[in-house]
Design a protein around this motif. Sequence first.
Motif, PDB file in Angstrom:
ATOM      1  N   LEU A  60      11.759  -3.226   8.006  1.00  0.00           N
ATOM      2  CA  LEU A  60      12.890  -3.402   7.115  1.00  0.00           C
ATOM      3  C   LEU A  60      13.565  -2.060   6.861  1.00  0.00           C
ATOM      4  O   LEU A  60      12.884  -1.083   6.505  1.00  0.00           O
ATOM      5  N   MET A  61      14.862  -2.012   7.015  1.00  0.00           N
ATOM      6  CA  MET A  61      15.643  -0.848   6.631  1.00  0.00           C
ATOM      7  C   MET A  61      16.215  -1.110   5.240  1.00  0.00           C
ATOM      8  O   MET A  61      16.849  -2.142   5.002  1.00  0.00           O
ATOM      9  N   ILE A  62      15.971  -0.189   4.329  1.00  0.00           N
ATOM     10  CA  ILE A  62      16.433  -0.308   2.957  1.00  0.00           C
ATOM     11  C   ILE A  62      17.575   0.685   2.765  1.00  0.00           C
ATOM     12  O   ILE A  62      17.442   1.866   3.085  1.00  0.00           O
ATOM     13  N   ALA A  63      18.710   0.200   2.261  1.00  0.00           N
ATOM     14  CA  ALA A  63      19.888   1.053   2.130  1.00  0.00           C
ATOM     15  C   ALA A  63      20.610   0.737   0.824  1.00  0.00           C
ATOM     16  O   ALA A  63      20.533  -0.382   0.313  1.00  0.00           O
ATOM     17  N   PRO A  64      21.340   1.720   0.280  1.00  0.00           N
ATOM     18  CA  PRO A  64      22.093   1.476  -0.955  1.00  0.00           C
ATOM     19  C   PRO A  64      23.261   0.545  -0.726  1.00  0.00           C
ATOM     20  O   PRO A  64      23.645   0.253   0.406  1.00  0.00           O
ATOM     21  N   GLU A  65      23.856   0.112  -1.815  1.00  0.00           N
ATOM     22  CA  GLU A  65      24.909  -0.900  -1.767  1.00  0.00           C
ATOM     23  C   GLU A  65      26.234  -0.384  -1.254  1.00  0.00           C
ATOM     24  O   GLU A  65      27.090  -1.178  -0.825  1.00  0.00           O
ATOM     25  N   ASP A  66      26.472   0.921  -1.315  1.00  0.00           N
ATOM     26  CA  ASP A  66      27.741   1.471  -0.855  1.00  0.00           C
ATOM     27  C   ASP A  66      27.513   2.921  -0.421  1.00  0.00           C
ATOM     28  O   ASP A  66      26.396   3.435  -0.493  1.00  0.00           O
ATOM     29  N   GLU A  67      28.565   3.557   0.016  1.00  0.00           N
ATOM     30  CA  GLU A  67      28.456   4.912   0.552  1.00  0.00           C
ATOM     31  C   GLU A  67      28.747   5.992  -0.484  1.00  0.00           C
ATOM     32  O   GLU A  67      28.803   7.172  -0.152  1.00  0.00           O
ATOM     33  N   GLY A  68      28.931   5.618  -1.739  1.00  0.00           N
ATOM     34  CA  GLY A  68      29.189   6.602  -2.774  1.00  0.00           C
ATOM     35  C   GLY A  68      27.925   7.322  -3.187  1.00  0.00           C
ATOM     36  O   GLY A  68      26.813   7.032  -2.721  1.00  0.00           O
ATOM     37  N   HIS A 253      21.502  -4.411  -6.102  1.00  0.00           N
ATOM     38  CA  HIS A 253      22.013  -3.045  -6.002  1.00  0.00           C
ATOM     39  C   HIS A 253      21.022  -2.030  -6.560  1.00  0.00           C
ATOM     40  O   HIS A 253      20.204  -2.340  -7.428  1.00  0.00           O
ATOM     41  N   TRP A 254      21.141  -0.819  -6.076  1.00  0.00           N
ATOM     42  CA  TRP A 254      20.306   0.274  -6.563  1.00  0.00           C
ATOM     43  C   TRP A 254      20.807   0.809  -7.900  1.00  0.00           C
ATOM     44  O   TRP A 254      20.025   1.205  -8.748  1.00  0.00           O
ATOM     45  N   ARG A 255      22.131   0.840  -8.066  1.00  0.00           N
ATOM     46  CA  ARG A 255      22.672   1.571  -9.224  1.00  0.00           C
ATOM     47  C   ARG A 255      24.004   1.014  -9.726  1.00  0.00           C
ATOM     48  O   ARG A 255      24.249   0.979 -10.918  1.00  0.00           O
ATOM     49  N   HIS A 256      24.876   0.593  -8.824  1.00  0.00           N
ATOM     50  CA  HIS A 256      26.277   0.353  -9.159  1.00  0.00           C
ATOM     51  C   HIS A 256      26.577  -1.110  -9.457  1.00  0.00           C
ATOM     52  O   HIS A 256      25.780  -2.006  -9.169  1.00  0.00           O
ATOM     53  N   ASN A 257      27.777  -1.327  -9.998  1.00  0.00           N
ATOM     54  CA  ASN A 257      28.330  -2.675 -10.043  1.00  0.00           C
ATOM     55  C   ASN A 257      29.039  -2.923  -8.713  1.00  0.00           C
ATOM     56  O   ASN A 257      28.951  -2.108  -7.792  1.00  0.00           O
ATOM     57  N   THR A 258      29.758  -4.025  -8.601  1.00  0.00           N
ATOM     58  CA  THR A 258      30.416  -4.303  -7.324  1.00  0.00           C
ATOM     59  C   THR A 258      31.665  -3.448  -7.108  1.00  0.00           C
ATOM     60  O   THR A 258      32.230  -3.450  -6.017  1.00  0.00           O
ATOM     61  N   GLY A 259      32.070  -2.702  -8.137  1.00  0.00           N
ATOM     62  CA  GLY A 259      33.172  -1.755  -7.969  1.00  0.00           C
ATOM     63  C   GLY A 259      32.730  -0.406  -7.458  1.00  0.00           C
ATOM     64  O   GLY A 259      33.541   0.521  -7.358  1.00  0.00           O
ATOM     65  N   GLY A 260      31.424  -0.273  -7.134  1.00  0.00           N
ATOM     66  CA  GLY A 260      30.904   0.986  -6.645  1.00  0.00           C
ATOM     67  C   GLY A 260      30.779   2.047  -7.727  1.00  0.00           C
ATOM     68  O   GLY A 260      30.777   3.251  -7.429  1.00  0.00           O
ATOM     69  N   VAL A 261      30.637   1.605  -8.978  1.00  0.00           N
ATOM     70  CA  VAL A 261      30.609   2.526 -10.110  1.00  0.00           C
ATOM     71  C   VAL A 261      29.275   2.409 -10.844  1.00  0.00           C
ATOM     72  O   VAL A 261      28.760   1.310 -11.071  1.00  0.00           O
TER      73      VAL A 261
END
Length: 403
Positions: A60-68, A253-261
Amino acid sequence: MLGFVVLSMGLSPAQVLANEALATAESGTTCAADAAIIDKDFPTGAYAHCTASGGKRFNLMIAPEDEGDINCSAWYAFRITPLRAARITINLDYETCGHRYWPKTSTDGVNWTAVSPDDVKVEGERGARTAQIRLRTGVQPVFVAAQEILPPSVYDAWLDGYSAKPFLTRSVLGQSAEQRDIEIVRIADPAATPLESVVLVGRQHPPEITGALAMFAFAETIMGDSDLAQAYRARFETLMVPLLNPDGVVRGHWRHNTGGVDLNRDWGPFTQPETALMKGVLDSIAADPLRQLRGVIDFHSTNKDVFYTIPDDLPTDPELFTRNWLNLYQERMPDYTVNREARHDVGRPISKAYAYDTYGVPGITFEIGDETDRALIRRIGREAAIAMMQVMLETPMPAAAAE
């Protein structure tokens, strides 16, 4: 008490499951081996890619929800559906940050058990750690996750248990970006007219489960039958928003909302619908000359138990509330060390700083360690709430509320 609802919990015939999994395996979100199938098709399920090899091995590759920019809260959650009894191996690799959370398993979504250290191998240096998990499958699907899974349905079930209590009022504060309801709960004696408000906030950051568990115990104590809780509810209203980031929670998500914030970096700008709702709550209190905000407590998780607070040399109203609260809390927990880190950066867009900068009230970030013992978390929440209520009741009543 806590659980969650997931479709397709029951086993279908093994070949049907295998065919369904293989049909979607090219997407990398579901993968099938001879021994089992792995998927993430449930609330909070999250990994970036899955491959199977050798009949009993998964990667399994685990990755954050966005590139920010992202905090290293590397969340993962997946379901294993056995096709036969076997000992399978799951390798967790990370696109960034590395392994953080010790894996836990559950067959019912209610009861969770940490995987034995004998069955987990963590390798690599900080920021580049990988993990290997070995599990013996039976006949039931099993969930594997970084922490206990607490999606919106858990909060609904928890609050449903208090639906008959006259002091609890539930209402929809508004909607998230993806139109999920964000609920606000008012706790106050219906026979009184409390004019002083304490605001509780939870789950700005999706993986921070231990903070949520502490909030459950904290709120349950405020809602208890003790003389202290009843006296507190007669004078104070508690406004609780237990799940501010439902989209991030459901999506894993690891940290953000769906707005990448990161929502706890948006207090002040209030660019996101979720934090804008919190501004509305605080503004409504401030706009009423008879009401008085008395404090904001924001529940989180980190690598240790700690309170991030406003320094005592900065005047707050109530005066020295945080010092008095945590001193009494420490007295009630003589076998436990209460850690406090006091700091204030003017204008920093986090809840505790915004509460102080804007209203002059104590802002507290209530942090619980990732792996703090779960029975201890309940005790922490209970004793912290008792101490908070007692100290609040000892503070002078504002002139407007006393009239």
